[in-house]
Design a protein around this motif. Sequence first.
Motif, PDB file in Angstrom:
ATOM      1  N   LEU A  38     125.189 -16.242 -35.692  1.00  0.00           N
ATOM      2  CA  LEU A  38     125.295 -14.973 -36.407  1.00  0.00           C
ATOM      3  C   LEU A  38     123.930 -14.522 -36.908  1.00  0.00           C
ATOM      4  O   LEU A  38     123.559 -13.346 -36.768  1.00  0.00           O
ATOM      5  CB  LEU A  38     126.277 -15.111 -37.571  1.00  0.00           C
ATOM      6  CG  LEU A  38     126.447 -13.873 -38.472  1.00  0.00           C
ATOM      7  CD1 LEU A  38     126.847 -12.649 -37.661  1.00  0.00           C
ATOM      8  CD2 LEU A  38     127.472 -14.158 -39.575  1.00  0.00           C
ATOM      9  N   ASP A  39     123.157 -15.442 -37.472  1.00  0.00           N
ATOM     10  CA  ASP A  39     121.826 -15.090 -37.961  1.00  0.00           C
ATOM     11  C   ASP A  39     120.925 -14.604 -36.818  1.00  0.00           C
ATOM     12  O   ASP A  39     120.145 -13.649 -36.985  1.00  0.00           O
ATOM     13  CB  ASP A  39     121.176 -16.284 -38.661  1.00  0.00           C
ATOM     14  CG  ASP A  39     121.772 -16.549 -40.033  1.00  0.00           C
ATOM     15  OD1 ASP A  39     122.473 -15.666 -40.569  1.00  0.00           O
ATOM     16  OD2 ASP A  39     121.544 -17.656 -40.574  1.00  0.00           O
ATOM     17  N   VAL A  42     122.041 -11.073 -35.830  1.00  0.00           N
ATOM     18  CA  VAL A  42     121.633 -10.118 -36.865  1.00  0.00           C
ATOM     19  C   VAL A  42     120.128  -9.846 -36.767  1.00  0.00           C
ATOM     20  O   VAL A  42     119.682  -8.695 -36.862  1.00  0.00           O
ATOM     21  CB  VAL A  42     122.009 -10.647 -38.265  1.00  0.00           C
ATOM     22  CG1 VAL A  42     121.290  -9.870 -39.363  1.00  0.00           C
ATOM     23  CG2 VAL A  42     123.516 -10.568 -38.471  1.00  0.00           C
ATOM     24  N   SER A  43     119.346 -10.873 -36.558  1.00  0.00           N
ATOM     25  CA  SER A  43     117.897 -10.703 -36.419  1.00  0.00           C
ATOM     26  C   SER A  43     117.555  -9.830 -35.222  1.00  0.00           C
ATOM     27  O   SER A  43     116.652  -8.978 -35.296  1.00  0.00           O
ATOM     28  CB  SER A  43     117.214 -12.065 -36.289  1.00  0.00           C
ATOM     29  OG  SER A  43     117.334 -12.821 -37.473  1.00  0.00           O
ATOM     30  N   HIS A  57     132.917  -6.384 -34.020  1.00  0.00           N
ATOM     31  CA  HIS A  57     132.956  -7.831 -33.832  1.00  0.00           C
ATOM     32  C   HIS A  57     134.390  -8.307 -33.640  1.00  0.00           C
ATOM     33  O   HIS A  57     135.343  -7.687 -34.119  1.00  0.00           O
ATOM     34  CB  HIS A  57     132.276  -8.578 -34.984  1.00  0.00           C
ATOM     35  CG  HIS A  57     132.931  -8.439 -36.319  1.00  0.00           C
ATOM     36  ND1 HIS A  57     134.060  -9.160 -36.682  1.00  0.00           N
ATOM     37  CD2 HIS A  57     132.624  -7.670 -37.381  1.00  0.00           C
ATOM     38  CE1 HIS A  57     134.397  -8.832 -37.912  1.00  0.00           C
ATOM     39  NE2 HIS A  57     133.555  -7.924 -38.366  1.00  0.00           N
ATOM     40  N   VAL A  98     129.603 -10.319 -41.845  1.00  0.00           N
ATOM     41  CA  VAL A  98     128.744  -9.665 -40.849  1.00  0.00           C
ATOM     42  C   VAL A  98     127.987  -8.505 -41.481  1.00  0.00           C
ATOM     43  O   VAL A  98     126.763  -8.374 -41.319  1.00  0.00           O
ATOM     44  CB  VAL A  98     129.581  -9.189 -39.647  1.00  0.00           C
ATOM     45  CG1 VAL A  98     128.723  -8.379 -38.675  1.00  0.00           C
ATOM     46  CG2 VAL A  98     130.221 -10.380 -38.922  1.00  0.00           C
ATOM     47  N   ARG A 101     125.240  -9.714 -43.964  1.00  0.00           N
ATOM     48  CA  ARG A 101     124.027 -10.266 -43.343  1.00  0.00           C
ATOM     49  C   ARG A 101     123.199  -9.172 -42.684  1.00  0.00           C
ATOM     50  O   ARG A 101     121.969  -9.229 -42.700  1.00  0.00           O
ATOM     51  CB  ARG A 101     124.402 -11.359 -42.351  1.00  0.00           C
ATOM     52  CG  ARG A 101     125.022 -12.542 -43.065  1.00  0.00           C
ATOM     53  CD  ARG A 101     125.003 -13.802 -42.271  1.00  0.00           C
ATOM     54  NE  ARG A 101     125.691 -14.849 -43.016  1.00  0.00           N
ATOM     55  CZ  ARG A 101     125.538 -16.128 -42.796  1.00  0.00           C
ATOM     56  NH1 ARG A 101     124.715 -16.546 -41.850  1.00  0.00           N
ATOM     57  NH2 ARG A 101     126.201 -17.023 -43.508  1.00  0.00           N
ATOM     58  N   LEU A 102     123.870  -8.195 -42.106  1.00  0.00           N
ATOM     59  CA  LEU A 102     123.127  -7.067 -41.546  1.00  0.00           C
ATOM     60  C   LEU A 102     122.366  -6.328 -42.648  1.00  0.00           C
ATOM     61  O   LEU A 102     121.192  -5.991 -42.489  1.00  0.00           O
ATOM     62  CB  LEU A 102     124.082  -6.114 -40.824  1.00  0.00           C
ATOM     63  CG  LEU A 102     124.587  -6.589 -39.457  1.00  0.00           C
ATOM     64  CD1 LEU A 102     125.758  -5.719 -38.997  1.00  0.00           C
ATOM     65  CD2 LEU A 102     123.467  -6.553 -38.405  1.00  0.00           C
TER      66      LEU A 102
END
Length: 257
Positions: A38-39, A42-43, A57, A98, A101-102
Amino acid sequence: MPSSPSDSTESLAPVVLKLGGSVVTEKESPETLDEDALDAAVSAVADAGVENLVVVHGGGSFGHPNAEKHGVSSAAGTRDARGIYEIHDAMRRLNDAVVGRLQDAGVPALPVHPLSAGARDDDAALSLPLDSTATMLGEGFVPVLHGDVIAHAGEGATVVSGDELVTRLARGLSADRVGLCSTVPGVYDENEEVVPEITAFSDVADALGGSDATDVTGGMAAKVRALLELGAPAHVFGPDSLSDFLAGEDAGTVIRG
């Protein structure tokens, strides 16, 4: 005269990106995020800085086990309000993770919950108004939708999959490109080699099978069938190709209906 959402979407020509449930969660472990994957996703989104991006998602280990527990799928419904809420709440919590983190990565993400916006009629046709999503795009936000349960005439509530949402968004917003990021690098042929391009389901019919993990929404065969119906090119690819897709390059298997 002010433009309507339907007028504005033509000029937006958004990119629709689906992050598969198997990418953002540990699909074999109930309600567990795949933190590293997930990270990384997002990156990639944050670094790409794509304008007019819509993210969808999947359910992964949050949505699918809860839907299976209550016997709910895209075809089979329930009128048990507690069960419906249990499925939705699991997806809402995943969506919170989600979106959070975004936002932490500088992406102006906002949630869109299909349960509150969509419905199926008694022929199972999906209705999902896109005014709010189109307006979010127009204001510079990144709408983030997710697989969910929705009210279904004659059935109580059924599942709407992330893939079905991708199809609705791509058509309704006149998407320029569509991407499905999964845990596989593309659609495999009989020799487990990635098929570079698909223009008809017969190209891969012999090779496609179901998902190994619990999935109430259809697996790869359903994805390919849905993407063949779109007017925009669709790409099925693995996490390693996400940055390529967001940069406008071909990634994985390109599906042209």
